[in-house]
Every structure is written in structure tokens, then in C-alpha cells.
Design a protein around this motif. Structure first.
Motif, PDB file in Angstrom:
ATOM      1  N   ALA A 176       9.038  37.591 -51.796  1.00 17.40           N
ATOM      2  CA  ALA A 176       8.274  38.285 -51.618  1.00 17.40           C
ATOM      3  C   ALA A 176       7.928  38.886 -53.402  1.00 17.40           C
ATOM      4  O   ALA A 176       7.036  39.083 -54.365  1.00 17.40           O
ATOM      5  N   THR A 226       9.596  39.381 -45.205  1.00 17.87           N
ATOM      6  CA  THR A 226       9.866  38.251 -46.834  1.00 17.87           C
ATOM      7  C   THR A 226      10.643  38.634 -47.134  1.00 17.87           C
ATOM      8  O   THR A 226      11.516  39.924 -47.302  1.00 17.87           O
ATOM      9  N   ALA A 269       5.929  44.463 -46.626  1.00 17.11           N
ATOM     10  CA  ALA A 269       5.333  42.758 -47.346  1.00 17.11           C
ATOM     11  C   ALA A 269       7.272  42.195 -47.517  1.00 17.11           C
ATOM     12  O   ALA A 269       7.358  41.243 -47.115  1.00 17.11           O
ATOM     13  N   LEU A 270       8.108  43.557 -48.003  1.00 15.99           N
ATOM     14  CA  LEU A 270       9.555  43.627 -48.262  1.00 15.99           C
ATOM     15  C   LEU A 270      10.296  43.132 -47.082  1.00 15.99           C
ATOM     16  O   LEU A 270      11.006  42.717 -46.742  1.00 15.99           O
ATOM     17  N   THR A 298       4.159  39.022 -55.232  1.00 12.92           N
ATOM     18  CA  THR A 298       4.088  40.608 -55.114  1.00 12.92           C
ATOM     19  C   THR A 298       2.874  40.522 -57.082  1.00 12.92           C
ATOM     20  O   THR A 298       2.173  41.008 -57.521  1.00 12.92           O
ATOM     21  N   GLY A 302       4.163  37.731 -43.676  1.00 14.19           N
ATOM     22  CA  GLY A 302       4.934  38.250 -45.393  1.00 14.19           C
ATOM     23  C   GLY A 302       3.942  37.458 -46.684  1.00 14.19           C
ATOM     24  O   GLY A 302       4.553  38.213 -47.362  1.00 14.19           O
ATOM     25  N   TYR A 303       4.350  36.523 -46.372  1.00 11.07           N
ATOM     26  CA  TYR A 303       3.859  35.951 -47.959  1.00 11.07           C
ATOM     27  C   TYR A 303       2.400  36.197 -47.573  1.00 11.07           C
ATOM     28  O   TYR A 303       1.869  36.233 -49.363  1.00 11.07           O
ATOM     29  N   SER A 309       2.229  40.053 -49.410  1.00 10.00           N
ATOM     30  CA  SER A 309       2.395  40.166 -50.563  1.00 10.00           C
ATOM     31  C   SER A 309       1.525  39.145 -51.661  1.00 10.00           C
ATOM     32  O   SER A 309       1.437  40.563 -52.626  1.00 10.00           O
TER      33      SER A 309
END
Length: 288
Positions: A92, A87, A83-84, A96, A149-150, A153
Motif C-alpha cells: 500500500a 492491503t 486502502a491501508l 500510494t 486495496g491496490y 492505493s
């Protein structure tokens, strides 16, 4: 009380990562980062077990708990690192952080068998405070190009919350975290071997990954397991909101920077929400 001190210890371990490593992890591939960090975490926890128990045996829990450990330890960190990479960091980090919110909600639901509005509202207030801290001085932009990515997260929050609450309900006398990190290390090595070529890490990369493995992973896993297997998970969930402001404070101290008013206000909101949540919890327990 000791279980909440364990939780605070784990939170301090997580909060120390930005101050201790800075941008030294930048450029490492996800598989390589997981191999180094989880191998270090497994070695650290095994050595700690040998010293504490004077036994060279590793406690491996049953299949159900082992799968929970793979889900929470390997699964969470793989999704988190991915994810990092997909995003912007601030967005992120905020998404998270929802694991703190879900721990409070899931734990309160199990405790009272229904959703308590007062608990949810105080949990949302704590999440708002954490978001204020993370967003301080940054331009937050929600863009469709980062939607994957969102989603990853947000999934991180659900994975860690479900793992933590599930671990709190498991009746184990021994700490299973050494076994969990062994599983994660083996799966990371397998993933590394089947993935494409990786950039050669620098010495700074390796040292930062080793620190990540020993402290924010290894030591924090032990402390977190001790906390969730004996403490009230609703209270622990509220305490975990302190991770972002403590990280900001550590970075400021190490770099000699000033802390913005928004960060201070966000921390006040988190502390107020934690106190209000604890009060709401006590009121509900008295009425039950």
C-alpha cells in the motif's frame, strides 16, 4: 527557495508519523480516526490563523476551490485509510507513493503542454528509489485478494496529485487549508454518526490520532499549501520522493536501529533522480 523549504517541512511532518506513533493507530476504525485527526487539524490551523492574522474569521474559498479541498483533503484520507485496511502495509505504501510521480508528470504536462520523456524517466527513477526504501527487508507479494486495496492505493496517488496541482493553479492570497480541514472534520463526524458501532479507542490510539491531526495533517497542510501555491510543482514533486527514506531514518534514530544498504541506495537513487530532473527541467525551460 522558501517554497521548497515549506515543501521539505511538510515532507518532514509526514515522515515523522511512523517514528512518533509506531503502531499506536492500529485497531482504530477509519471513521473514528478521521473524526479525531481532522478535528485536531481544524483546531490547530484555526488557532494558528488567529495568532498569525489576529482575526477570528475563517477564510472560506469559493465553491470550486472548496470542492477541490474536499476532494483532496477528505477524499484522499478516506481512500488512504481504507486502502491501508485492505492491503498489506508495504504494498500500500509503495502504491500510494505514486502521487509524487503524478505530481511531476501533471505539472510537467501543464508547463510544456506535452509529455517530456526525460521528465517521465527521472520521475520513474525517483519512484523506483522510493519503492526500494519501502520494500527494504520486506516480502512483497501481489495477490488478487488485495486487488481492491491496490486500486484504492493507486487512486490515492491520483487524488493527492490532482489536488496539489489544482491548488497550485488557484489564485488565492489566503491559505485555504483551515477551511478544507473544517469541511473534512464535519464530513468525518457525519460519516462516523451514520456508520456502525466502533471499537473503543485506547489512550494510545487517541494520543496518536491527535498527533496525526496536529502535525502530519494540520501543520503539514499549511506548509504544503504555502509550497504548492508558489513553488515549481515539478521540483516539489521530486522533493516529495524523500518522504519514505526520511521516515525510515527517523524510525531508525528513535529505535536505535541500523539503516539497511537498500534504504541508503534507494535514497541515493531519489536524490540523483531529483538532480537529474531539475537539470532536465532547466534544459527544457531554456529551449521553450
Amino acid at each position: 527557495m522558501k517554497h521548497y523549504l515549506y515543501a521539505l517541512g511538510a515532507i518532514l511532518c509526514w515522515a515523522s508519523l511512523p517514528a512518533a506513533t509506531g503502531s499506536s493507530l492500529t485497531g482504530m476504525s477509519v471513521p473514528l480516526l478521521m473524526v479525531i485527526s481532522f478535528c485536531c487539524a481544524a483546531i490547530y490551523l484555526y488557532a494558528q490563523d488567529v495568532v498569525c492574522t489576529r482575526s477570528f474569521r475563517i477564510y472560506f474559498p469559493d465553491c470550486k476551490v472548496s470542492l477541490l479541498g474536499i476532494w483532496g483533503i477528505f477524499g484522499y484520507h478516506y481512500v488512504y485509510y481504507t486502502a491501508l485496511n485492505k492491503t498489506p502495509l508495504a504494498e500500500a505504501a509503495i502504491l500510494t507513493t505514486t502521487w509524487s510521480f503524478w505530481i511531476v508528470v501533471f505539472s510537467a504536462l501543464l508547463l510544456f503542454r506535452r509529455i517530456k520523456l526525460s521528465i517521465v524517466l527521472t520521475a520513474l527513477a525517483g519512484l523506483t528509489g522510493a519503492a526500494m526504501v519501502i520494500a527494504a527487508g520486506k516480502d512483497l507479494v501481489i495477490s488478487m485478494q488485495y486487488m481492491q486495496g491496490y486500486m484504492l492505493s493507486l487512486l490515492c496517488g491520483l487524488i493527492w496529485a490532482s489536488f496539489s496541482v489544482g491548488l497550485s493553479k488557484s489564485n488565492m492570497k489566503a491559505n485555504p487549508m483551515t477551511a478544507f480541514t473544517v469541511y473534512a472534520a464535519l464530513l468525518s463526524v457525519l460519516m462516523y454518526l451514520v456508520s456502525p458501532a466502533h471499537p473503543v479507542p485506547s489512550a494510545q490510539n487517541i494520543l496518536a490520532a491527535m498527533y496525526l491531526g496536529c502535525v502530519p495533517l494540520g501543520l503539514s497542510f499549511f506548509l504544503w499549501s504555502q509550497a504548492v501555491r508558489g513553488g515549481n510543482m515539478v521540483v516539489i514533486g521530486f522533493l516529495s520522493y524523500l518522504t519514505p527514506p526520511l521516515a525510515v531514518l527517523m524510525v531508525a534514530i528513535v529505535n536505535g536501529e541500523t539503516v539497511s544498504e537498500q534504504v541508503i541506495f534507494g535514497m541515493v537513487v531519489i536524490i540523483a533522480a531529483s538532480i537529474a530532473g531539475r537539470f532536465a527541467l532547466e534544459q527544457k525551460e531554456e529551449c521553450s
